[in-house]
Design an enzyme around this catalytic site. Structure first.
Site, PDB file in Angstrom:
ATOM      1  N   ASN A   9      34.114  44.212  36.338  1.00 34.30           N
ATOM      2  CA  ASN A   9      33.261  44.490  37.451  1.00 34.30           C
ATOM      3  C   ASN A   9      32.030  44.715  37.217  1.00 34.30           C
ATOM      4  OD1 ASN A   9      33.674  44.906  40.448  1.00 34.30           O
ATOM      5  ND2 ASN A   9      34.189  47.140  39.961  1.00 34.30           N
ATOM      6  N   LYS A  11      30.715  44.960  40.282  1.00 33.48           N
ATOM      7  CA  LYS A  11      29.710  45.221  41.459  1.00 33.48           C
ATOM      8  C   LYS A  11      28.576  45.052  41.781  1.00 33.48           C
ATOM      9  CE  LYS A  11      31.263  49.183  39.847  1.00 33.48           C
ATOM     10  NZ  LYS A  11      31.621  50.865  39.507  1.00 33.48           N
ATOM     11  N   HIS A  96      39.691  48.126  45.474  1.00 33.29           N
ATOM     12  CA  HIS A  96      38.505  49.215  44.431  1.00 33.29           C
ATOM     13  C   HIS A  96      38.563  50.506  45.583  1.00 33.29           C
ATOM     14  CE1 HIS A  96      35.539  50.322  41.928  1.00 33.29           C
ATOM     15  NE2 HIS A  96      35.884  49.654  41.110  1.00 33.29           N
ATOM     16  N   GLU A  98      35.868  52.189  45.528  1.00 34.74           N
ATOM     17  CA  GLU A  98      34.815  51.723  45.982  1.00 34.74           C
ATOM     18  C   GLU A  98      34.778  50.858  47.783  1.00 34.74           C
ATOM     19  OE1 GLU A  98      31.623  50.970  43.038  1.00 34.74           O
ATOM     20  OE2 GLU A  98      32.134  52.121  41.770  1.00 34.74           O
ATOM     21  N   GLU A 168      41.974  53.606  38.230  1.00 38.01           N
ATOM     22  CA  GLU A 168      40.989  54.196  37.571  1.00 38.01           C
ATOM     23  C   GLU A 168      40.999  55.616  38.651  1.00 38.01           C
ATOM     24  OE1 GLU A 168      38.241  50.493  37.054  1.00 38.01           O
ATOM     25  OE2 GLU A 168      37.992  50.059  39.472  1.00 38.01           O
ATOM     26  N   GLY A 174      31.830  55.378  37.237  1.00 37.83           N
ATOM     27  CA  GLY A 174      30.507  55.817  36.819  1.00 37.83           C
ATOM     28  C   GLY A 174      29.958  56.814  37.150  1.00 37.83           C
ATOM     29  N   SER A 214      34.233  54.167  33.212  1.00 36.84           N
ATOM     30  CA  SER A 214      33.183  55.044  32.478  1.00 36.84           C
ATOM     31  C   SER A 214      34.155  54.456  30.749  1.00 36.84           C
ATOM     32  CB  SER A 214      32.712  56.276  32.487  1.00 36.84           C
ATOM     33  OG  SER A 214      31.918  56.542  33.276  1.00 36.84           O
TER      34      SER A 214
HETATM   35  C1  PEP Z   1      34.831  49.923  38.259  1.00 37.26           C
HETATM   36  O1  PEP Z   1      34.002  50.373  38.401  1.00 37.26           O
HETATM   37  O2  PEP Z   1      35.614  49.658  37.931  1.00 37.26           O
HETATM   38  C2  PEP Z   1      34.503  51.066  37.207  1.00 37.26           C
HETATM   39  C3  PEP Z   1      35.238  51.362  35.807  1.00 37.26           C
HETATM   40  O3  PEP Z   1      33.286  51.646  36.742  1.00 37.26           O
HETATM   41  P1  PEP Z   1      32.988  51.865  35.237  1.00 37.26           P
HETATM   42  O4  PEP Z   1      32.904  51.423  34.568  1.00 37.26           O
HETATM   43  O5  PEP Z   1      30.359  51.471  35.248  1.00 37.26           O
HETATM   44  O6  PEP Z   1      32.926  53.786  35.429  1.00 37.26           O
END
Ligand code: PEP
Length: 251
Positions: A9, A11, A96, A98, A168, A174, A214
């Site tokens: 992703n 973003k 997601h 976000e 997630e 993040g 992460s």
């Molecule tokens: C995400 O936003 O889908 C995600 C997993 O981000 P990150 O790997 O940066 O934590």
């Protein structure tokens, strides 16, 4: 048999030339790599068609990061499922955290988007996960169970089989703070049992459930070794071809 998948992703990162260059680099690296999973990348809308044009789409599937819950009309700035499909993208990330947190996307809207995406013959990648407060209060199974039921349990079994789920935990996205393999497995196994209660064990066994938060080359192997973790949805570490390849080859 369910598929192992690593999905990136991107973003709101990468200009169009940067994104095309990253997609080409990944495409080249995958030609010579031994892998045991499907690969998906989700660039911004503006990059979808250009990226579809430069990758081997048998090897790298291209996904949008969201889409509208409306078909067409006066919805300035929105991008419809048909528009996404017309770029050559074949999947869409939906719900997601976000989008839920910053743009007010609700479970009801995720449900509507899931229906449109499936109707258009694309794959919905549906994100679920609790925030830190919900984790600390110990109510994460309730939160995740509600998200799954509201967004997906209206589907018939055939359509449910088209869905990819991504767990997630919001506190791990993040933040550099990864869920432990045990924490991920606990939720993945809970979600799989929930799916079995609605659709039976065969459908549940065949459903791909990704972990996101992460995930990086150094922890991917341990996470992916869990019986109910079928790959990852990767944010930050999908922006560099070497890091993303390190996760892809963790299977
Ligand atoms: C995400 O936003 O889908 C995600 C997993 O981000 P990150 O790997 O940066 O934590």
């Amino acid at each position: 048999m369910r598929k192992n998948i690593v999905a990136g992703n991107w973003k709101m990162n990468m200009t169009l030339p940067e994104g095309v260059a990253l997609a080409k680099e990944l495409n080249e690296k995958l030609k010579s790599a031994e892998t045991n999973c499907d690969v998906i990348i989700a660039p911004p809308f503006t990059h979808l068609a250009s990226i579809v044009a430069v990758v081997d789409t048998n090897r790298i599937k291209v996904a949008a990061q969201t889409c509208s819950n409306k078909v067409s009309g006066a919805f300035t700035g929105e991008v419809s499922p048909d528009m996404v499909k017309s770029t050559g993208a074949t999947a869409v990330i939906l719900g997601h955290s976000e989008r839920r947190q910053f743009f007010g996307v609700t479970d009801e809207q995720v449900k509507e988007k899931v229906d449109l995406v499936i109707e258009r013959g694309m794959t919905p990648i549906v994100c679920i996960g609790e925030n830190l407060e919900q984790r600390e209060k110990g109510i994460y199974f309730d939160v995740i169970g509600t998200q799954v039921k509201k967004a997906l349990f209206h589907l018939n079994p055939d359509d449910f089989r088209k869905v990819i789920l991504a767990y997630e935990p919001v506190w791990a996205i993040g933040t550099g703070k990864t869920a432990t393999a045990e924490q991920a497995e606990e939720v993945h196994s809970f979600v799989r049992k929930l799916i079995a209660s609605q659709y039976g064990t065969q459908v549940a066994d065949d459903t791909t459930i990704l972990y996101g938060g992460s995930c990086k080359p150094s922890n991917a192997r341990e996470l992916f070794s869990q019986p109910d973790v079928d790959g990852g949805l990767i944010g930050g570490a999908s922006l560099k071809a070497d890091d993303f390849m390190g996760i892809i080859t963790a299977f």
